[in-house]
Design a protein around this motif. Structure first.
Motif, PDB file in Angstrom:
ATOM      1  N   HIS A   1      36.740 -85.417   5.281  1.00  0.00           N
ATOM      2  CA  HIS A   1      37.176 -86.790   4.932  1.00  0.00           C
ATOM      3  C   HIS A   1      37.171 -86.796   3.366  1.00  0.00           C
ATOM      4  O   HIS A   1      37.891 -87.587   2.888  1.00  0.00           O
ATOM      5  N   LEU A   2      36.211 -86.248   2.814  1.00  0.00           N
ATOM      6  CA  LEU A   2      35.839 -86.323   1.221  1.00  0.00           C
ATOM      7  C   LEU A   2      37.156 -85.688   0.584  1.00  0.00           C
ATOM      8  O   LEU A   2      37.620 -86.288  -0.313  1.00  0.00           O
ATOM      9  N   LEU A   3      37.683 -84.570   1.082  1.00  0.00           N
ATOM     10  CA  LEU A   3      38.654 -83.815   0.449  1.00  0.00           C
ATOM     11  C   LEU A   3      40.380 -84.164   1.033  1.00  0.00           C
ATOM     12  O   LEU A   3      40.954 -84.150  -0.009  1.00  0.00           O
ATOM     13  N   PHE A   4      40.214 -84.738   2.221  1.00  0.00           N
ATOM     14  CA  PHE A   4      41.764 -84.879   2.528  1.00  0.00           C
ATOM     15  C   PHE A   4      42.174 -86.143   3.190  1.00  0.00           C
ATOM     16  O   PHE A   4      43.215 -86.208   3.655  1.00  0.00           O
ATOM     17  N   ARG A   5      41.308 -86.947   2.883  1.00  0.00           N
ATOM     18  CA  ARG A   5      41.745 -88.472   3.282  1.00  0.00           C
ATOM     19  C   ARG A   5      42.880 -88.930   2.475  1.00  0.00           C
ATOM     20  O   ARG A   5      43.074 -88.680   1.267  1.00  0.00           O
ATOM     21  N   LYS A   6      43.766 -89.829   3.123  1.00  0.00           N
ATOM     22  CA  LYS A   6      45.067 -90.358   2.438  1.00  0.00           C
ATOM     23  C   LYS A   6      45.233 -91.780   3.023  1.00  0.00           C
ATOM     24  O   LYS A   6      45.426 -91.803   4.087  1.00  0.00           O
ATOM     25  N   PRO A   7      45.461 -92.786   2.275  1.00  0.00           N
ATOM     26  CA  PRO A   7      45.618 -94.009   2.531  1.00  0.00           C
ATOM     27  C   PRO A   7      47.048 -93.938   3.607  1.00  0.00           C
ATOM     28  O   PRO A   7      48.054 -93.391   3.197  1.00  0.00           O
ATOM     29  N   GLY A   8      46.954 -94.334   4.995  1.00  0.00           N
ATOM     30  CA  GLY A   8      47.923 -94.795   5.690  1.00  0.00           C
ATOM     31  C   GLY A   8      48.411 -93.523   6.501  1.00  0.00           C
ATOM     32  O   GLY A   8      49.564 -93.279   7.245  1.00  0.00           O
TER      33      GLY A   8
ATOM     34  N   LEU B   1      40.001 -85.542  12.988  1.00  0.00           N
ATOM     35  CA  LEU B   1      40.900 -86.383  12.746  1.00  0.00           C
ATOM     36  C   LEU B   1      40.718 -87.443  11.374  1.00  0.00           C
ATOM     37  O   LEU B   1      39.565 -88.221  11.708  1.00  0.00           O
ATOM     38  N   VAL B   2      41.442 -87.112  10.395  1.00  0.00           N
ATOM     39  CA  VAL B   2      40.743 -87.910   9.093  1.00  0.00           C
ATOM     40  C   VAL B   2      41.721 -88.940   8.989  1.00  0.00           C
ATOM     41  O   VAL B   2      42.982 -88.937   9.042  1.00  0.00           O
ATOM     42  N   SER B   3      41.562 -90.215   8.492  1.00  0.00           N
ATOM     43  CA  SER B   3      42.096 -91.100   8.279  1.00  0.00           C
ATOM     44  C   SER B   3      41.452 -91.695   7.106  1.00  0.00           C
ATOM     45  O   SER B   3      40.468 -91.361   6.386  1.00  0.00           O
ATOM     46  N   GLN B   4      41.980 -92.974   6.400  1.00  0.00           N
ATOM     47  CA  GLN B   4      41.501 -93.524   5.140  1.00  0.00           C
ATOM     48  C   GLN B   4      39.976 -93.900   5.419  1.00  0.00           C
ATOM     49  O   GLN B   4      39.126 -93.651   4.496  1.00  0.00           O
TER      50      GLN B   4
ATOM     51  N   PRO C   1      47.491 -89.908  18.207  1.00  0.00           N
ATOM     52  CA  PRO C   1      48.236 -88.601  17.728  1.00  0.00           C
ATOM     53  C   PRO C   1      48.093 -88.694  16.258  1.00  0.00           C
ATOM     54  O   PRO C   1      47.986 -89.566  15.505  1.00  0.00           O
ATOM     55  N   PRO C   2      47.892 -87.440  15.630  1.00  0.00           N
ATOM     56  CA  PRO C   2      47.915 -87.431  14.136  1.00  0.00           C
ATOM     57  C   PRO C   2      49.325 -87.287  13.609  1.00  0.00           C
ATOM     58  O   PRO C   2      50.139 -87.302  14.415  1.00  0.00           O
TER      59      PRO C   2
END
Length: 374
Positions: A170-177, A193-196, A308-309
């Motif tokens: 989460h800290l490294l790879f989250r991206k809005p939307g 599964l990472v989201s914002q 789904p990602p």
């Protein structure tokens, strides 16, 4: 800074950045991964500035002793604990050489250690986990403070103690939307599964990974090969469809999360009966297990992920048309990712931040993880 060794650790909070080494030996037990990271900030403001990464292989003798740990007596467990502490300390020194940095200029070491036993509650156990690689030995050999034993506090709080990498994902790879499936295929496969928003994160161990494949390669080569280099043996084999169907009946695959697994589920008790049946066809067994790992991962996406990602890190064939890329496209060497994770978690410990995600591990709440050897 203070002369008090514990106070020196907490004084690191005042620094704009810290040099931290992350150390890890995974389920495959092939060596120590060491990542020297420069980290700015902490929590949602954390930024990974730079990384140097090395892998230091274990000797064949040490690797075989690691594989026997689940059935080792206290004397053997004690000895291997110290031997691994020495190996981790050597790896920390080697990554400094590779980076051109003095060990004295490193602020902190975060060591996951080597899992000896993992008995999660989801598998019907009391709830216990044991990582070895004595942190006091690492601290003594390097002269640096060490944060270790990350998993046990989460287990004490009712959790699985795994997986712990999701917070770092989460800290490294989250991206809005964007929903990103960060799939790792190590000794055991796991997905985040990472989201914002951290509250929406889902993660779990979703398949056996390289661990059973490595065991077949060792058996087929008489112990000479630690793994199937380049997948050459599996490429020569043919998928045994009846066995593939049988493997999909494994009860772990249908367990709800939170769940975690390891050698106790997909180690000797899983692979030895297969070797007895397919000992004359090791390449076919490798081909079938390789396909099974990929299908089990894809199945977990369909059956267990809440959505789904938009992006995923592997499995082009089974998950098309979802775009595929490694974490290198996001600025993190995929080989170094798990070692980096324990540098980041050590940084969070220094700042008094929780390192677990209760919805992922099943713990009763967020907990600061790790023990400090200074």
């Amino acid at each position: 800074m203070s002369a008090d060794p514990i106070q020196r650790i907490y004084d690191l909070r005042a620094r704009p950045s810290r040099r931290i080494i992350g150390l890890l030996s995974g389920t495959s037990a092939d060596g120590t991964d060491a990542a020297l990271c420069e980290i700015e900030g902490a929590g949602e403001a954390m930024r990974l500035v730079s990384t140097t990464f090395v892998t230091t292989p274990f000797t064949r003798e040490l690797r075989e002793r690691i594989f026997r740990l689940a059935r080792a007596d206290a004397t053997e467990l004690c000895d291997v604990d110290v031997l691994l502490g020495q190996a981790f300390a050597d790896a920390a020194l080697e990554v400094c050489v590779a980076a051109g940095v003095r060990i004295e200029d490193v602020d902190l070491i975060g060591s996951h250690g080597q899992t000896a036993v993992h008995h999660p509650r989801s598998a019907g156990h009391v709830g216990a986990t044991l990582q070895i690689g004595e942190a006091a030995v690492i601290a003594e050999r390097t002269g640096r403070p060490v944060v270790s034993d990350f998993r046990v506090r989460d287990v004490a709080a009712g959790g699985e103690g795994a997986p712990l990498v999701p917070l770092v994902d989460h800290l490294l790879f989250r991206k809005p939307g964007v929903r990103r499936a960060m799939q790792n295929v190590g000794g055991i496969a796991n997905v985040t599964l990472v989201s914002q928003n951290l509250a929406d994160l889902v993660a779990f161990d979703n398949a056996p990974g390289n661990m059973p494949l490595d065991a077949v390669a060792r058996a087929a080569s008489g112990g000479v090969e630690a793994f199937d280099a380049g997948g050459q043996r599996a490429a020569r084999g043919h998928v045994d469809v009846p066995l593939l169907t049988e493997l999909h009946e494994h009860p772990y695959l249908s367990l709800p999360f939170p769940k975690s697994t390891g050698r106790e589920t997909f180690g000797k008790d899983f692979i030895y009966p297969l070797l007895a049946r397919f000992g004359e066809r090791p390449d076919d067994l490798l081909a079938t297990l390789t396909r099974f790992v990929a299908e089990a991962i894809a199945r977990s996406y369909r059956e267990l992920l809440p959505a789904p990602p938009d992006e995923v890190g592997h499995l082009e064939e089974l998950l098309a048309p979802v775009p595929v890329a490694t974490s290198a496209s996001l600025g993190v060497d995929p080989e170094a990712k798990e070692a980096i994770a324990f540098a980041v978690l050590a940084n969070e410990t220094v700042f008094g931040h929780a390192g677990n995600i209760p919805s992922v591990t099943g713990a009763s709440g967020p907990r600061v993880l790790g023990k400090i050897s200074a």
